[in-house]
Design a protein around this motif. Structure first.
Motif, mmCIF file in Angstrom:
data_model
loop_
_atom_site.group_PDB
_atom_site.id
_atom_site.type_symbol
_atom_site.label_atom_id
_atom_site.label_comp_id
_atom_site.label_asym_id
_atom_site.label_seq_id
_atom_site.Cartn_x
_atom_site.Cartn_y
_atom_site.Cartn_z
ATOM 1 N N TYR A 22 0.839 -1.199 0.000
ATOM 2 C CA TYR A 22 0.000 0.000 0.000
ATOM 3 C C TYR A 22 0.877 1.253 0.000
ATOM 4 O O TYR A 22 0.633 2.192 -0.769
ATOM 5 C CB TYR A 22 -0.919 0.008 1.219
ATOM 6 C CG TYR A 22 -1.931 1.132 1.176
ATOM 7 C CD1 TYR A 22 -3.196 0.922 0.644
ATOM 8 C CD2 TYR A 22 -1.603 2.399 1.646
ATOM 9 C CE1 TYR A 22 -4.123 1.957 0.583
ATOM 10 C CE2 TYR A 22 -2.519 3.440 1.589
ATOM 11 C CZ TYR A 22 -3.777 3.214 1.060
ATOM 12 O OH TYR A 22 -4.680 4.254 0.994
ATOM 13 N N ASN A 25 2.555 1.779 -3.336
ATOM 14 C CA ASN A 25 1.635 2.235 -4.385
ATOM 15 C C ASN A 25 1.042 3.605 -4.126
ATOM 16 O O ASN A 25 0.242 4.107 -4.932
ATOM 17 C CB ASN A 25 0.511 1.208 -4.559
ATOM 18 C CG ASN A 25 1.000 -0.073 -5.203
ATOM 19 O OD1 ASN A 25 1.790 -0.047 -6.136
ATOM 20 N ND2 ASN A 25 0.552 -1.208 -4.685
ATOM 21 N N HIS A 26 1.424 4.231 -3.022
ATOM 22 C CA HIS A 26 0.999 5.603 -2.716
ATOM 23 C C HIS A 26 2.227 6.444 -2.357
ATOM 24 O O HIS A 26 2.344 6.973 -1.243
ATOM 25 C CB HIS A 26 -0.018 5.621 -1.564
ATOM 26 C CG HIS A 26 -1.308 4.940 -1.906
ATOM 27 N ND1 HIS A 26 -1.451 3.568 -1.855
ATOM 28 C CD2 HIS A 26 -2.511 5.442 -2.321
ATOM 29 C CE1 HIS A 26 -2.691 3.254 -2.212
ATOM 30 N NE2 HIS A 26 -3.344 4.360 -2.498
ATOM 31 N N SER A 86 10.031 7.076 -9.963
ATOM 32 C CA SER A 86 8.964 6.108 -10.221
ATOM 33 C C SER A 86 9.490 5.010 -11.136
ATOM 34 O O SER A 86 10.440 5.213 -11.893
ATOM 35 C CB SER A 86 7.766 6.795 -10.874
ATOM 36 O OG SER A 86 8.069 7.174 -12.203
#
Length: 476
Positions: A22, A25-26, A86
């Protein structure tokens, strides 16, 4: 003890992997980790911790505690990501995402591993009905923000008896080196605009001042101690029109040295150079102190306990498909990185000569602990915690050998099974050491005695002035 901790983490393996995923992904940059901090704090509450938010006046800082009695053992977690890093996970080629922020330093793993260690320690105390206080510290803004240093300045760690943390790397070891202290400072020059061809004599170039300052600092490099580092980035060039004399310009300096007093000495010399550049260009100069952090102070007895915990966790055996993936990543590295891959992991505690890695691309052993004297040529806000609380750190292999921190290769491996096992290995090592401190008054006393002996001879001054507040990247 070891069996209980190992069993707890195995039983909850999938849960902690989902927490890490989590956060991965954030991704959010320093002091803007709103989603990650909110999620992690809520997970702490679900696990039975009492959460205090907005610690030290920082929106994304929090503490999660279990128990009320002494001693208090802390686990330090981070969850900030990096701009420009990223990457599509699980790939062996550079594939950046649309939102170019990523966990290129593995803080999704770091924060979750420390959280898992706190949970395992809490579960042990509950199961055995033992007194003590377990605290998970949600620490934002490590990357360029020194979040823990602000937290130390506000007394957040004052009652903690010992602190444990870790960092993802490509080796399994105890991080026994000190680190570099630093200051991060903006120098802003204010001049006067004018037509660069028609009336250049009426203008006063702030950009000229920045360039002259940088030239002066580059000459200074020969005349500072060898371990010092001075980095800069021009953050405002004054515009994109060459026919306009630039009225505004700005440069950001990061000054490092083994001790804060050495950083301060070099900083004052850099300020004189900036003042000289302003005089030469007839511009005005202002200083915006952004942040600072202290050098890390190792605690040898605490490191020994942490090493015993890491040894009990074991090095692990990589899967064949993980070995193949690691080899492909190795092939993406420049030859110079491949030839010198041992140097970076030496700073993370590796003490060998590389022979155990011959023909391998993943670490599967625990590096012997020595307790070396030396300096990791980097900085961390864990340093300030170590000045007020006995602190120890381990590194756990979550990436292929040769992987450089702050790289797309690091981001690519952030969700792998290998990384998750390294994260839980770190959690196991920290939890075992934490439980040991709860069960052994003698070990805790030795840890404290070593810390007190050092502090009797060395005063601590927080490097961030009282009027400085945490800065977000979006503010710049």
């Amino acid at each position: 003890m070891n069996e209980f901790v190992n069993g707890y983490l195995k039983e909850n393996k999938s849960y902690f992997e989902s927490v890490s995923a989590y956060i991965f992904n954030h991704p959010e940059t320093r002091f803007e980790e709103y989603e990650s901090a909110k999620y992690l704090a809520e997970e702490c509450e679900k696990q039975g911790f009492k959460v205090e938010r907005n610690v030290a006046g920082i929106d994304t800082a929090f503490t999660a505690t279990y128990g009320t009695e002494e001693p208090e053992i802390g686990f330090l977690g981070e969850f900030d990501a990096l701009s420009g890093l990223s990457q599509q996970p699980g790939e062996t080629t550079y594939q950046p995402l649309e939102t170019d922020i990523g966990h290129g330093c593995g803080h999704n793993l770091l924060g979750t591993g420390a959280f898992a260690a706190a949970c395992a320690t809490k579960a042990y105390l509950e199961h055995h009905n033992l007194p003590g206080k377990v605290t998970f510290f949600g620490c934002p803004g490590e990357e360029g923000g020194s979040g823990k240093t602000f937290m130390v300045r506000n007394g957040v760690f004052d009652k903690v008896d010992a602190a444990l943390t870790w960092h993802p790397s490509s080796t399994n070891a105890i991080m026994d080196f000190s680190t570099l202290a630093n200051y991060q400072v903006y120098f802003k020059f204010h001049g006067r605009s004018s037509h660069a061809a028609h009336t250049p004599h009426l203008g006063r170039s702030a950009l000229d001042a920045v360039e002259l300052m940088n030239v002066g600092v580059n000459y200074l490099r020969e005349h500072v101690i060898p371990d010092a580092r001075m980095h800069y980035a021009v953050t405002n060039t004054g515009g994109i029109s060459p026919n306009v004399v630039q009225a505004q310009a700005e440069v950001l300096y990061l000054i490092r040295a083994p001790r804060v007093d050495q950083v301060e000495e070099i900083y004052q010399r850099v300020v004189k150079i900036a003042e000289g550049a302003a005089m030469m260009t007839e511009t005005e100069m202002t200083i915006d102190f952004d942040k600072g952090c202290s050098n890390y102070i190792p605690n040898r007895h605490l490191e020994k306990l942490l090493y015993e915990g890491l040894e009990a966790a074991g090095g692990g055996e990589p899967k064949e498909e993980e070995k193949a993936f690691a080899e492909k990543l190795w092939d993406t590295l420049p030859e110079s990185v491949q030839q010198n891959y041992l140097e970076p992991i030496s700073g993370f505690g590796y003490t060998g000569d590389g022979s155990e890695y011959a023909g391998k691309y993943l670490a599967d052993t625990i590096s012997p602990y020595i307790g070396r004297e030396g300096i990791l040529p980097g900085s961390t806000d864990v340093g300030d915690v170590s000045w007020v609380v006995p602190t120890a750190q381990l590194s756990a292999a979550t990436s292929a050998l040769g992987t450089i921190l702050h790289s797309w290769q690091m981001t690519s491996q952030g969700l792998s099974d290998f990384a998750n096992r390294g994260m839980l290995r770190a959690a196991e090592g920290m939890a075992i050491a934490g439980v040991r401190l709860f069960e052994s008054k003698e070990d805790l006393a030795q840890v404290r005695a070593e810390f007190d002996s050092f502090r009797e001879k060395h005063d601590y001054m927080n490097p961030i002035p009282d009027d400085v507040t945490p800065s977000k990247l979006s503010d710049r």
